[in-house]
Design an enzyme around this catalytic site. Structure first.
Site, PDB file in Angstrom:
ATOM      1  N   ASP A   1       0.826  -1.203   0.000  1.00 22.53           N
ATOM      2  CA  ASP A   1       0.000   0.000   0.000  1.00 22.53           C
ATOM      3  C   ASP A   1       0.867   1.263   0.000  1.00 22.53           C
ATOM      4  O   ASP A   1       1.971   1.262   0.551  1.00 22.53           O
ATOM      5  CB  ASP A   1      -0.899  -0.029   1.242  1.00 22.53           C
ATOM      6  CG  ASP A   1      -2.066   0.935   1.116  1.00 22.53           C
ATOM      7  OD1 ASP A   1      -2.294   1.463   0.012  1.00 22.53           O
ATOM      8  OD2 ASP A   1      -2.741   1.160   2.126  1.00 22.53           O
TER       9      ASP A   1
ATOM     10  N   ASN B   1     -10.164  -2.772  -6.357  1.00 21.62           N
ATOM     11  CA  ASN B   1      -9.387  -1.901  -7.251  1.00 21.62           C
ATOM     12  C   ASN B   1     -10.044  -1.762  -8.622  1.00 21.62           C
ATOM     13  O   ASN B   1      -9.744  -0.843  -9.383  1.00 21.62           O
ATOM     14  CB  ASN B   1      -7.953  -2.421  -7.451  1.00 21.62           C
ATOM     15  CG  ASN B   1      -7.044  -2.219  -6.252  1.00 21.62           C
ATOM     16  OD1 ASN B   1      -6.041  -2.912  -6.105  1.00 21.62           O
ATOM     17  ND2 ASN B   1      -7.385  -1.281  -5.379  1.00 21.62           N
TER      18      ASN B   1
HETATM   19  C1  FPP Z   1      -1.633   0.321  -3.526  1.00 22.14           C
HETATM   20  O1  FPP Z   1      -1.221   1.646  -3.620  1.00 22.14           O
HETATM   21  C2  FPP Z   1      -1.101  -0.538  -4.563  1.00 22.14           C
HETATM   22  C3  FPP Z   1      -1.827  -1.069  -5.619  1.00 22.14           C
HETATM   23  C4  FPP Z   1      -3.234  -0.792  -5.823  1.00 22.14           C
HETATM   24  C5  FPP Z   1      -1.260  -1.973  -6.607  1.00 22.14           C
HETATM   25  C6  FPP Z   1       0.096  -2.540  -6.345  1.00 22.14           C
HETATM   26  C7  FPP Z   1       0.821  -2.529  -7.616  1.00 22.14           C
HETATM   27  C8  FPP Z   1       2.163  -2.434  -7.774  1.00 22.14           C
HETATM   28  C9  FPP Z   1       3.109  -2.438  -6.644  1.00 22.14           C
HETATM   29  C10 FPP Z   1       2.714  -2.254  -9.130  1.00 22.14           C
HETATM   30  C11 FPP Z   1       3.077  -3.432  -9.912  1.00 22.14           C
HETATM   31  C12 FPP Z   1       2.876  -4.767  -9.320  1.00 22.14           C
HETATM   32  C13 FPP Z   1       3.645  -5.841  -9.638  1.00 22.14           C
HETATM   33  C14 FPP Z   1       3.355  -7.166  -9.026  1.00 22.14           C
HETATM   34  C15 FPP Z   1       4.776  -5.729 -10.562  1.00 22.14           C
HETATM   35  P1  FPP Z   1      -2.335   2.758  -3.692  1.00 22.14           P
HETATM   36  O2  FPP Z   1      -2.469   3.187  -5.106  1.00 22.14           O
HETATM   37  O3  FPP Z   1      -3.596   2.263  -3.046  1.00 22.14           O
HETATM   38  O4  FPP Z   1      -1.683   3.870  -2.810  1.00 22.14           O
HETATM   39  P2  FPP Z   1      -2.458   4.986  -1.937  1.00 22.14           P
HETATM   40  O5  FPP Z   1      -3.244   4.238  -0.885  1.00 22.14           O
HETATM   41  O6  FPP Z   1      -1.332   5.761  -1.358  1.00 22.14           O
HETATM   42  O7  FPP Z   1      -3.315   5.753  -2.877  1.00 22.14           O
END
Ligand code: FPP
Length: 240
Positions: free
Chosen positions: A16, A64
């Protein structure tokens, strides 16, 4: 002398904070996800080095799917690009790729491409990397209930035969052990619909670090904390 770290067999991670990482730098969210992908690379490598056998990453949750279409497209593209680029490294390090989730809800070309990498890496025995995609713990439990109901309808199973073991047999990856340690970055103290059945006895570790800033040392800190908890509850006699 300090005991050597005994890594958890299975680590699960809620990655996250990509968005906040980008926002703090005045960058678009997509660049946060890109930095998050670099953290994935670091942590996969570190888990291999320390001897973790299964690493499950919450890469795209069921919820998501409600994000803006442009962000979803970007995430899917990034995922595919990352896995394609990293395939030689996965093969060289004997890492097997697997996926859990409602894959039918994701873009077919991305899933096909990931499935090909799954097939190519199927013999990897050093570590299994599980990507949770279109994944929700409640949805998984519903899917298990549907499969069991169908088996009852067809007379293959009697309702009284359904116990924990029979239920677990119908999970998306029934052969994988439950996670020993679940790490969540960015300070939020909740499971967010991740591995609800499997994490009943999992040790939880929350760090304020945002996912793109999470390093191998942070992973080692989490493992050390896990090991302290294990020592307290599990190995009193063995230390004597
Ligand atoms: C949460 O951050 C993360 C995600 C929704 C997706 C995770 C994806 C990656 C790490 C990129 C690629 C993945 C792989 C396996 C190569 P957020 O967008 O919810 O952050 P926030 O809560 O700060 O808005």
């Amino acid at each position: 002398m300090q005991d050597a770290l005994k890594p958890p067999h299975h680590i699960a991670v809620i990655m996250d904070g990509n968005g906040r990482w980008a926002q703090a730098r005045g960058l678009p969210r997509g660049l946060g996800h890109r930095a998050g992908a670099q953290a994935v690379r670091r942590i996969v490598e570190a888990c291999c080095e320390v001897g973790v056998k299964v690493l499950t990453l919450y890469a795209f949750s069921w919820e998501n799917r409600d994000r803006p279409p442009a962000e979803i497209r970007e995430l899917m593209g990034l995922l595919e690009e990352f896995i394609r680029r990293e395939t030689p490294t996965l093969l060289a390090n004997q890492v097997r790729l697997r996926m859990i989730g409602r894959l039918e809800e994701l873009p077919a070309d991305v899933v096909d491409s990931l499935r090909r990498v799954m097939e190519r890496t199927a013999h990897g025995e050093r570590m299994t990397l599980v990507l949770a995609l279109g994944y929700g713990g409640r949805q998984e439990i519903v899917d298990v209930a549907r499969r069991l109901a169908e088996q009852v309808r067809r007379g293959l199973v009697q309702p009284e035969q359904i116990d924990e073991a029979a239920f677990a047999q119908q999970l998306y990856a029934p052969d994988l052990p439950d996670p020993d340690l679940l790490i969540r970055t960015s300070g939020e103290q909740r499971l967010s619909n991740f591995l609800l059945w499997q994490s009943s006895y999992t040790e939880l570790y929350v760090t304020p670090k945002l996912w793109p800033d999470f390093t191998k040392d942070d992973l080692l800190d989490a493992i050390a904390e896990y090991e302290r908890r294990e020592r307290r509850f599990g190995r009193v006699a063995a230390r004597g």
